[in-house]
Design an enzyme around this catalytic site. Structure first.
Site, PDB file in Angstrom:
ATOM      1  CG  ASP A   8      37.505  39.448  38.614  1.00  0.00           C
ATOM      2  OD1 ASP A   8      36.567  38.888  38.034  1.00  0.00           O
ATOM      3  OD2 ASP A   8      38.638  39.569  38.109  1.00  0.00           O
ATOM      4  CG  ASP A 105      40.995  35.563  38.051  1.00  0.00           C
ATOM      5  OD1 ASP A 105      40.148  34.673  38.263  1.00  0.00           O
ATOM      6  OD2 ASP A 105      40.911  36.361  37.116  1.00  0.00           O
ATOM      7  CD  GLU A 106      35.994  34.990  39.438  1.00  0.00           C
ATOM      8  OE1 GLU A 106      35.193  35.736  38.884  1.00  0.00           O
ATOM      9  OE2 GLU A 106      35.840  33.755  39.500  1.00  0.00           O
TER      10      GLU A 106
END
Length: 400
Positions: A8, A105-106
Site C-alpha cells: 500500500d 495504490d495497492e
DNA sequence: TCTGGGGTCCTAGGACCC
DNA sequence: TCTGGGGTCCTAGGACCC
C-alpha cells in the site's frame, strides 16, 4: 496456507503531487490534493501534517481549508499517479508474477512457495527487500502487510503504516483480528458499523463471542456468515494477475447545476465519447450502457440497457446513452448536479463474454444491427485523428 | 460542512426457461 | 386449472473502497 502480501503506497496522491511539483507541493508540509477552494470538489488525500488539523480524504476541500487555512491545495496529478502506479507494479513483478493491482495504490502479491525460491526467506524479509527496491526505483514510500488471506494482509498493512512491514504468522489470524474494532474491517462501512453498534457490537472481540446461527439471525444468512468468517481473518486468498477492468466510466460534477436538456445532452455526448475512446484504447467491447444522474438535491438515479451484441463505436453507445438520459429526464426533470456514462459487460476481441453459438441475446428485439462496420471504421479513424492532432481535432462523433 | 471520480460487489424483484 | 422450485439474465439502487 497462502502467504500473501498487500503493498500500500502511503498517502499516494500526496507523494505523487510532491514528485510532480518539487518546488511547490514538494515544499508544502500542509498539503491538500484534490478540489479547489471555491468549487464543489473534495480532498482526495491530505498530507499527514494536514491530517493533524482534522483534514481527511473525501472531505469538501472548502471545509478542509477552514480547518487548515495555511494548506496548499493542488489538483490530483493524474498522469504522475498513473505512471508511478505502473512503475511500482513493474518492480513488484520482478519478485513474483502473481501480482494483482487492487487499486491505483495497492497490490496483492502471492508469495506462497517463494520461500524455496528465495532460499528459505520468510515473507517479512522478502517484504522488506521489496520495500527497499520500490523506494529506490520509484521514490514511492510503501507499507506492506502479510497474512494468509487478503483481509489479514490488508489490516496488517494498516498496522505497518507509515512505511513499515507487518506480517501476521499463520495461526495468529484470530488473535490479530481480535485487536480490531468492527469498523476497521474492510467491508464494514458506516452503515453496517452503526447497525452492529445498535446491536451492542463494536469490537471484533464482541462479535467473536457469537456463534454463526446467532450472527445470521441478526444480519441475515449472507451477511451473517460473511462477518463470521471476516472476524476470524478468513476470506478470499486468491491473487489473480489478469483480473481486468469490469467497467469503464466517465462522470462529472458541474460547477453549477444544469437545467437545459440541450446542455445536458452535449455533456452526455462528450462523456460518452470519452468513455468509448477508453474502451477502444483497451481493446474491449461493451454490451451494457448506463447513464447516471445526480439531481440538484443529491438524489442519484441511473438507467441502463444491455444490447444483444457488444458494441465499440461512439455512434452506437451515444445513441443508447441519449435514449437513457431522456428516460431519466422524463421521470424527474430538475437541475442536474452530476452526469455520467458507464460501460460494462466488457469483453476482449474474440474473447470471453461472447454470446454462445445458438444464443439470441435475451430480450433485445432485432431491429437491424445496432452498429455497422462503417460505425466501427469511423470510430477507428477518429481515434487516429485524435492521436495525431490532439483531442480537439474532432468535436464529437455525432457529427460523423 | 454540503457532499469527486474511479471502481467492485451485493441485493432484490421480475422475466423467462426448464 | 392450479401450482412447485431452480437457474440465469437484466435492471436499479446502495454500500463500500481508494
Amino acid at each position: 496456507v497462502k502467504r500473501l502480501l498487500l503493498l500500500d503506497c502511503d498517502q499516494f496522491f500526496v507523494q505523487c503531487a510532491r514528485l510532480a511539483d518539487p518546488e511547490g507541493a514538494g515544499k508544502a508540509r500542509l498539503l491538500l490534493v484534490g478540489g479547489t477552494p471555491e468549487g464543489r470538489g473534495v480532498v482526495t488525500s491530505a498530507s499527514y501534517e494536514a491530517r493533524g488539523y482534522g483534514c481527511r480524504s473525501a472531505m469538501p476541500t472548502a471545509q478542509a481549508l477552514r480547518l487548515c487555512p495555511e494548506a496548499l491545495v493542488v489538483p490530483v496529478p493524474r498522469e504522475t499517479c498513473l505512471r508511478k502506479s505502473r512503475e511500482v507494479r513493474a518492480v513488484l513483478e520482478r519478485f513474483t508474477p502473481l501480482v494483482e493491482a487492487a487499486s491505483i495504490d495497492e497490490a496483492f502479491l502471492d508469495l506462497t512457495g517463494t520461500e524455496r525460491l528465495y532460499g528459505g526467506e520468510d515473507p517479512g524479509e522478502t517484504a522488506r527487500r521489496i520495500q527497499v527496491a520500490v523506494v529506490e526505483e520509484t521514490r514511492i514510500i510503501v507499507s506492506i502487510g502479510g497474512g494468509s488471506s487478503r483481509i489479514v494482509a490488508k489490516l496488517a498493512a494498516e498496522r505497518a503504516k507509515p512505511g513499515g512491514v507487518f506480517v501476521v504468522p499463520p495461526g495468529a489470524e484470530e488473535t490479530f483480528m481480535a485487536e480490531h474494532e468492527l469498523g476497521q474491517i474492510p467491508g464494514v462501512g458506516p452503515v453496517l458499523r452503526e447497525r452492529l453498534r445498535g446491536m451492542g457490537l463494536t469490537s471484533v472481540r464482541d462479535a467473536l463471542a457469537l456463534d454463526l446461527p446467532t450472527l445470521q439471525a441478526m444480519l441475515g444468512e449472507g451477511r451473517g456468515s460473511w462477518l463470521h468468517h471476516r472476524i476470524r481473518g478468513r476470506g478470499p486468498d486468491r491473487v489473480d494477475p489478469r483480473s481486468g477492468a469490469k467497467s469503464i466510466s466517465r462522470e462529472e460534477t458541474f460547477p453549477t447545476d444544469l437545467h437545459r436538456d440541450g446542455e445536458l445532452e452535449d455533456e452526455l455526448v462528450r462523456l460518452g465519447a470519452e468513455a468509448t475512446a477508453e474502451l477502444r484504447r483497451s481493446g474491449l467491447t461493451a454490451r451494457t450502457v448506463t447513464v447516471k444522474v445526480r439531481d440538484g438535491d443529491f438524489r442519484t438515479r441511473s438507467a441502463s440497457r444491455t444490447l444483444a451484441e457488444p458494441v465499440e463505436s461512439e455512434r452506437a453507445i451515444v445513441t443508447v446513452a441519449v435514449e437513457l438520459l431522456e428516460r431519466l429526464r422524463a421521470r424527474r426533470r430538475v437541475g442536474v448536479r452530476l452526469l455520467g456514462v458507464g460501460l460494462s459487460g466488457l469483453s476482449g476481441e474474440g474473447g470471453e463474454g461472447q454470446l454462445g453459438l445458438f444464443e439470441d441475446g435475451a430480450g433485445e428485439e432485432s431491429q437491424g444491427p445496432l452498429e455497422t462496420e462503417r460505425d466501427r471504421a469511423v470510430s477507428r479513424l477518429s481515434d487516429e485523428l485524435r492521436e495525431r492532432f490532439g483531442p480537439t481535432a474532432l468535436r464529437s462523433g455525432r457529427l460523423l
